[in-house]
Design a protein around this motif. Structure first.
Motif, PDB file in Angstrom:
ATOM      1  N   UNK A  97      48.870 -50.859 -11.272  1.00  0.00           N
ATOM      2  CA  UNK A  97      49.875 -50.150 -12.048  1.00  0.00           C
ATOM      3  C   UNK A  97      49.321 -48.950 -12.808  1.00  0.00           C
ATOM      4  N   UNK A  98      49.995 -47.812 -12.670  1.00  0.00           N
ATOM      5  CA  UNK A  98      49.688 -46.616 -13.442  1.00  0.00           C
ATOM      6  C   UNK A  98      48.551 -45.759 -12.924  1.00  0.00           C
ATOM      7  N   UNK A  99      47.851 -46.214 -11.893  1.00  0.00           N
ATOM      8  CA  UNK A  99      46.698 -45.484 -11.375  1.00  0.00           C
ATOM      9  C   UNK A  99      47.162 -44.258 -10.586  1.00  0.00           C
ATOM     10  N   UNK A 100      46.564 -43.104 -10.873  1.00  0.00           N
ATOM     11  CA  UNK A 100      46.813 -41.882 -10.110  1.00  0.00           C
ATOM     12  C   UNK A 100      45.920 -41.939  -8.875  1.00  0.00           C
ATOM     13  N   UNK A 101      46.506 -42.260  -7.744  1.00  0.00           N
ATOM     14  CA  UNK A 101      45.743 -42.470  -6.510  1.00  0.00           C
ATOM     15  C   UNK A 101      44.903 -41.255  -6.118  1.00  0.00           C
ATOM     16  N   UNK A 102      45.339 -40.066  -6.505  1.00  0.00           N
ATOM     17  CA  UNK A 102      44.584 -38.853  -6.157  1.00  0.00           C
ATOM     18  C   UNK A 102      43.261 -38.761  -6.920  1.00  0.00           C
ATOM     19  N   UNK A 103      43.104 -39.540  -7.995  1.00  0.00           N
ATOM     20  CA  UNK A 103      41.879 -39.512  -8.791  1.00  0.00           C
ATOM     21  C   UNK A 103      40.874 -40.589  -8.388  1.00  0.00           C
ATOM     22  N   UNK A 104      41.248 -41.441  -7.451  1.00  0.00           N
ATOM     23  CA  UNK A 104      40.400 -42.566  -7.058  1.00  0.00           C
ATOM     24  C   UNK A 104      39.593 -42.222  -5.816  1.00  0.00           C
ATOM     25  N   UNK A 105      38.306 -42.485  -5.914  1.00  0.00           N
ATOM     26  CA  UNK A 105      37.388 -42.367  -4.780  1.00  0.00           C
ATOM     27  C   UNK A 105      36.454 -43.573  -4.845  1.00  0.00           C
ATOM     28  N   UNK A 106      35.609 -43.681  -3.877  1.00  0.00           N
ATOM     29  CA  UNK A 106      34.625 -44.764  -3.842  1.00  0.00           C
ATOM     30  C   UNK A 106      33.285 -44.197  -3.408  1.00  0.00           C
ATOM     31  N   UNK A 107      32.233 -44.683  -4.017  1.00  0.00           N
ATOM     32  CA  UNK A 107      30.890 -44.305  -3.589  1.00  0.00           C
ATOM     33  C   UNK A 107      30.170 -45.570  -3.175  1.00  0.00           C
ATOM     34  N   UNK A 108      29.272 -45.439  -2.235  1.00  0.00           N
ATOM     35  CA  UNK A 108      28.532 -46.614  -1.785  1.00  0.00           C
ATOM     36  C   UNK A 108      27.236 -46.707  -2.567  1.00  0.00           C
ATOM     37  N   UNK A 109      27.009 -47.871  -3.161  1.00  0.00           N
ATOM     38  CA  UNK A 109      25.791 -48.116  -3.938  1.00  0.00           C
ATOM     39  C   UNK A 109      24.660 -48.510  -3.000  1.00  0.00           C
ATOM     40  N   UNK A 110      23.453 -48.472  -3.519  1.00  0.00           N
ATOM     41  CA  UNK A 110      22.268 -48.761  -2.707  1.00  0.00           C
ATOM     42  C   UNK A 110      22.288 -50.171  -2.116  1.00  0.00           C
ATOM     43  N   UNK A 111      22.942 -51.127  -2.789  1.00  0.00           N
ATOM     44  CA  UNK A 111      22.990 -52.500  -2.268  1.00  0.00           C
ATOM     45  C   UNK A 111      24.121 -52.695  -1.261  1.00  0.00           C
ATOM     46  N   UNK A 112      24.845 -51.610  -0.938  1.00  0.00           N
ATOM     47  CA  UNK A 112      25.869 -51.673   0.097  1.00  0.00           C
ATOM     48  C   UNK A 112      27.278 -51.955  -0.396  1.00  0.00           C
ATOM     49  N   UNK A 113      27.487 -52.062  -1.693  1.00  0.00           N
ATOM     50  CA  UNK A 113      28.834 -52.284  -2.219  1.00  0.00           C
ATOM     51  C   UNK A 113      29.507 -50.939  -2.491  1.00  0.00           C
ATOM     52  N   UNK A 114      30.830 -50.969  -2.634  1.00  0.00           N
ATOM     53  CA  UNK A 114      31.602 -49.780  -2.968  1.00  0.00           C
ATOM     54  C   UNK A 114      31.898 -49.779  -4.458  1.00  0.00           C
ATOM     55  N   UNK A 115      31.522 -48.691  -5.133  1.00  0.00           N
ATOM     56  CA  UNK A 115      31.831 -48.544  -6.553  1.00  0.00           C
ATOM     57  C   UNK A 115      33.022 -47.605  -6.685  1.00  0.00           C
ATOM     58  N   UNK A 116      34.035 -48.064  -7.425  1.00  0.00           N
ATOM     59  CA  UNK A 116      35.213 -47.228  -7.648  1.00  0.00           C
ATOM     60  C   UNK A 116      34.870 -46.105  -8.611  1.00  0.00           C
ATOM     61  N   UNK A 117      35.391 -44.925  -8.318  1.00  0.00           N
ATOM     62  CA  UNK A 117      35.281 -43.797  -9.236  1.00  0.00           C
ATOM     63  C   UNK A 117      36.691 -43.352  -9.579  1.00  0.00           C
ATOM     64  N   UNK A 118      36.843 -42.843 -10.774  1.00  0.00           N
ATOM     65  CA  UNK A 118      38.153 -42.361 -11.216  1.00  0.00           C
ATOM     66  C   UNK A 118      37.932 -41.009 -11.865  1.00  0.00           C
ATOM     67  N   UNK A 119      38.559 -39.976 -11.305  1.00  0.00           N
ATOM     68  CA  UNK A 119      38.344 -38.631 -11.817  1.00  0.00           C
ATOM     69  C   UNK A 119      36.889 -38.225 -11.712  1.00  0.00           C
ATOM     70  N   UNK A 120      36.210 -38.609 -10.661  1.00  0.00           N
ATOM     71  CA  UNK A 120      34.787 -38.334 -10.405  1.00  0.00           C
ATOM     72  C   UNK A 120      33.842 -39.117 -11.307  1.00  0.00           C
ATOM     73  N   UNK A 121      34.331 -40.123 -12.027  1.00  0.00           N
ATOM     74  CA  UNK A 121      33.465 -40.938 -12.889  1.00  0.00           C
ATOM     75  C   UNK A 121      33.306 -42.327 -12.277  1.00  0.00           C
ATOM     76  N   UNK A 122      32.088 -42.704 -11.832  1.00  0.00           N
ATOM     77  CA  UNK A 122      31.863 -44.096 -11.421  1.00  0.00           C
ATOM     78  C   UNK A 122      32.198 -45.023 -12.593  1.00  0.00           C
ATOM     79  N   UNK A 123      32.784 -46.165 -12.295  1.00  0.00           N
ATOM     80  CA  UNK A 123      33.269 -47.081 -13.328  1.00  0.00           C
ATOM     81  C   UNK A 123      32.328 -48.263 -13.527  1.00  0.00           C
ATOM     82  N   UNK A 124      32.163 -48.629 -14.809  1.00  0.00           N
ATOM     83  CA  UNK A 124      31.261 -49.711 -15.204  1.00  0.00           C
ATOM     84  C   UNK A 124      31.922 -50.596 -16.260  1.00  0.00           C
ATOM     85  N   UNK A 125      31.472 -51.840 -16.305  1.00  0.00           N
ATOM     86  CA  UNK A 125      31.778 -52.736 -17.415  1.00  0.00           C
ATOM     87  C   UNK A 125      30.703 -52.548 -18.480  1.00  0.00           C
TER      88      UNK A 125
END
Length: 158
Positions: A97-125
């Protein structure tokens, strides 16, 4: 009879010890939040907060960006990733809900997982956030900030 009860009790204890859930105790275990279930794609949505609408995971846990990351590429590894676990999974993040799909991308991390990015910012806890809605990582070291629904860093104090 006592020996049999003792053996059955030991088996039960061992069996229960192996039945831990897939969620770690964020902020207490030192391993950070692992809130997505094994094999399940990470998920993001927009949630209300004291800082306005921000990007969170599907459970409402705050997600942060690192100002040292550039062009959607994470530079957080080693000790950094222990405190700031990436929102990553084996599949690309599900959009809520509420996510602007045009701002979402994914980058592949060194361990092979996909990290979500939003507005070109990789996301972290942040490992110090104990529950959904916590904003304890906001402004840490002047480098960690939540991401607004518009894809920009929110640099106000929580």
């Amino acid at each position: 009879m006592r020996a049999r009860i003792a053996v059955l009790g030991a088996i039960a204890v061992i069996g229960l010890a192996g039945c831990g859930g897939s969620e770690k105790d964020p902020g207490r275990s030192g391993q950070g939040p692992a809130v997505e279930k094994a094999g399940e794609a990470a998920g993001i949505k927009v949630s209300p907060s004291g800082l306005g609408p921000i990007i969170t995971d599907r459970s409402g846990r705050s997600l942060y960006a690192f100002t040292k990351d550039k062009a959607g590429t994470s530079v957080c590894e080693g000790e950094c990733i222990a405190t700031w676990p990436a929102l990553a999974g084996k599949a690309k993040a599900a959009l809520g809900e509420g996510v602007d799909r045009s701002l979402v991308k994914h980058s592949q991390r060194s361990e092979g997982t996909f990290q979500a990015t939003y507005g070109d910012w990789p996301l972290y806890y942040y490992a110090g956030d104990a529950q959904p809605g916590d904003l304890d990582g906001q402004g840490v070291d002047g480098e960690w900030f939540v991401v607004g629904a518009n894809g920009k860093l929110v640099k106000r104090e929580a």
